[in-house]
Design a protein around this motif. Structure first.
Motif, PDB file in Angstrom:
ATOM      1  N   TYR A   2       0.839  -1.191   0.000  1.00  0.00           N
ATOM      2  CA  TYR A   2       0.000   0.000   0.000  1.00  0.00           C
ATOM      3  C   TYR A   2       0.882   1.251   0.000  1.00  0.00           C
ATOM      4  CZ  TYR A   2      -3.965  -2.996   1.103  1.00  0.00           C
ATOM      5  OH  TYR A   2      -4.937  -3.960   1.051  1.00  0.00           O
ATOM      6  N   ILE A   5      -0.955   3.059   4.968  1.00  0.00           N
ATOM      7  CA  ILE A   5      -1.871   2.367   5.878  1.00  0.00           C
ATOM      8  C   ILE A   5      -2.244   3.360   6.963  1.00  0.00           C
ATOM      9  CG2 ILE A   5      -2.091   0.591   7.651  1.00  0.00           C
ATOM     10  CD1 ILE A   5      -0.408  -1.242   5.926  1.00  0.00           C
ATOM     11  N   LYS A  26      -2.860   4.276  -3.015  1.00  0.00           N
ATOM     12  CA  LYS A  26      -3.510   3.047  -2.550  1.00  0.00           C
ATOM     13  C   LYS A  26      -3.541   3.056  -1.025  1.00  0.00           C
ATOM     14  CE  LYS A  26      -3.443  -1.987  -3.079  1.00  0.00           C
ATOM     15  NZ  LYS A  26      -2.702  -3.156  -3.607  1.00  0.00           N
ATOM     16  N   LEU A  28      -5.163   1.678   2.820  1.00  0.00           N
ATOM     17  CA  LEU A  28      -5.850   0.708   3.672  1.00  0.00           C
ATOM     18  C   LEU A  28      -6.098   1.342   5.031  1.00  0.00           C
ATOM     19  CD1 LEU A  28      -6.875  -2.178   4.375  1.00  0.00           C
ATOM     20  CD2 LEU A  28      -4.538  -2.691   5.128  1.00  0.00           C
ATOM     21  N   SER A  72     -11.030   3.841  -0.842  1.00  0.00           N
ATOM     22  CA  SER A  72     -10.232   3.359   0.288  1.00  0.00           C
ATOM     23  C   SER A  72     -10.638   1.930   0.646  1.00  0.00           C
ATOM     24  CB  SER A  72     -10.438   4.256   1.512  1.00  0.00           C
ATOM     25  OG  SER A  72     -10.171   5.607   1.211  1.00  0.00           O
ATOM     26  N   GLU A  73      -9.674   1.118   1.042  1.00  0.00           N
ATOM     27  CA  GLU A  73      -9.964  -0.208   1.579  1.00  0.00           C
ATOM     28  C   GLU A  73     -10.097  -0.102   3.093  1.00  0.00           C
ATOM     29  OE1 GLU A  73      -7.489  -3.445   0.172  1.00  0.00           O
ATOM     30  OE2 GLU A  73      -6.901  -2.243  -1.578  1.00  0.00           O
ATOM     31  N   TYR A  98       0.652  -6.453   6.956  1.00  0.00           N
ATOM     32  CA  TYR A  98       0.485  -5.628   5.758  1.00  0.00           C
ATOM     33  C   TYR A  98       1.720  -4.748   5.584  1.00  0.00           C
ATOM     34  CZ  TYR A  98      -4.343  -6.977   6.701  1.00  0.00           C
ATOM     35  OH  TYR A  98      -5.487  -7.693   6.957  1.00  0.00           O
ATOM     36  N   ALA A 100       3.386  -1.183   3.713  1.00  0.00           N
ATOM     37  CA  ALA A 100       3.057   0.118   3.148  1.00  0.00           C
ATOM     38  C   ALA A 100       4.302   0.993   3.100  1.00  0.00           C
ATOM     39  CB  ALA A 100       1.974   0.806   3.970  1.00  0.00           C
TER      40      ALA A 100
END
Length: 295
Positions: A2, A5, A26, A28, A72-73, A98, A100
Motif C-alpha cells: 500500500y 496504511i 492506494k 488501507l 479506500s480499503e 500488511y 506500506a
C-alpha cells in the motif's frame, strides 16, 4: 504493498484517507472496532463548520461512505505492532501482516477506567463506557454517570430521556462541560447531582447492584457509565515512536520521529482535541505522506 496504511477509522483517519485517495494513492484503513471513533457516541454535533446540527453516528457514516466511495480499503483488525524497515513499513495485526510505504497513526483514545476491583468483571453487566451504545438496556431504571466533562453530560442528557433517574457523580463541585450543555441539564427533573464525591467501590457479583461513594454512602443503581477521561491508543508504537509521559505521540506538525510515519487526531500531543482539529490533522498528515511518496 500500500502507499499508506491508516491506523484508526475515526474522523482523522477517514479524512486522511479521502485526501490520499484524491491523490490516487492506494490506501488501507485498519480500525479495531467501529468506524467513526468517539464521535459515534455524540448525540448531536453542533460545532462543525458548515453543518448546523448532525448526530454523531450520521456524521461518522457519511464520512466513512465518502472515504469508501473514493476507493479506500477498510478492515476491522487489531494492530499489534509497526515494524520500520529500510524500504517499507510493516503493520502487524492480530490476523495479518500488511506492508506500506507510509503509515498514519490515527488510533485515537480509549475510555479511562476507574481501576477499581470488580470493574472488569462487571463490564457488560452494568459497567459501561458508552451511554448511547448500552443505555437502552436500562430503560426505566436508575443509573449513574461518573464524570463532569462534555462526554459525561451528553451521556446524562441521553439517559435522562430513557431512565427513571440518573445520578451525576463528579469529584469536583463544578462541571467541566460546556455551559450550553450544563444549561440543558436544568430542563430535566430526573437528574440527581452527586458532587464532590468519587466512586470508591463497585458492588455486585453477576451484575452491578450498587456503588459505594467516597463518603461511604451507597447508590443502588443498575448501571454505571464511566466517563472520567481518555488515554491514548499507543501501546502498539511505544517501542518505535516518541511518546510523552501520558502516552501521546509527540508531534507539533503531524510528523513523528520516524520518517514516513505520521500522526493525526486525538492520539497526538495538542492543545485542542475536537472533531474539526481531528479532520484538519487528517488532511495535514495525508499531505505530508503524499509529499513523502512523491519524493
Amino acid at each position: 504493498m500500500y502507499d499508506s496504511i491508516i491506523i484508526g477509522g475515526g474522523p482523522a483517519g477517514l479524512s486522511a484517507a479521502i485526501y490520499l485517495r484524491r491523490a490516487l494513492k492506494k490506501v488501507l484503513i485498519i480500525e479495531e472496532k467501529v468506524y467513526g471513533g468517539a464521535i459515534v457516541e455524540a448525540l448531536m454535533v453542533t460545532n462543525y463548520p458548515g453543518i448546523k446540527a448532525i448526530s454523531g453516528p450520521k456524521f461518522a457514516k457519511d464520512l466513512y461512505d465518502q472515504a469508501i466511495a473514493f476507493g479506500s480499503e477498510y478492515i476491522n483488525e487489531h494492530v499489534e505492532e509497526i515494524i520500520n524497515t529500510q524500504n517499507y513499513k510493516e503493520v502487524r495485526t492480530d490476523k495479518n501482516t500488511y506492508k506500506a510505504k507510509t503509515v498514519i497513526i490515527a488510533s485515537g483514545e480509549k475510555n479511562r477506567k476507574t481501576g477499581l476491583p470488580n470493574e472488569d468483571n462487571l463490564i457488560g453487566k452494568g459497567i459501561s463506557y458508552c451511554a448511547t451504545c448500552d443505555g437502552h438496556f436500562f430503560k426505566g431504571k436508575e443509573v449513574a454517570v461518573y464524570g463532569g466533562g462534555n462526554s459525561a453530560i451528553g451521556s446524562v442528557l441521553y439517559l435522562a430521556g430513557i431512565c427513571s433517574k440518573v445520578y451525576l457523580i463528579n469529584r469536583r463541585d463544578v462541571l467541566r462541560a460546556d455551559k450550553y450543555l450544563q444549561d440543558k441539564l436544568k430542563a430535566k427533573d430526573n437528574i440527581v447531582y452527586v458532587l464532590n464525591k468519587t466512586v470508591k467501590a463497585i458492588n455486585g457479583t453477576d451484575k452491578l447492584e450498587s456503588v459505594t461513594l467516597s463518603d461511604d454512602t451507597t447508590l443502588n443503581i443498575s448501571a454505571l457509565f464511566v466517563q472520567i477521561g481518555q488515554v491514548p491508543n499507543t501501546d502498539f508504537v511505544k517501542n518505535l515512536i516518541r511518546l510523552d509521559d501520558r502516552g501521546y505521540v509527540i508531534s507539533d506538525d503531524c510528523k513523528t520521529n520516524v520518517d514516513g510515519i505520521y500522526v493525526a487526531g486525538d492520539v497526538r500531543t495538542k492543545d485542542l482535541r475536537q472533531l474539526i482539529t481531528a479532520s484538519s490533522d487528517g488532511a495535514v498528515s495525508a499531505t505530508l505522506a503524499i509529499d513523502y511518496l512523491e519524493k
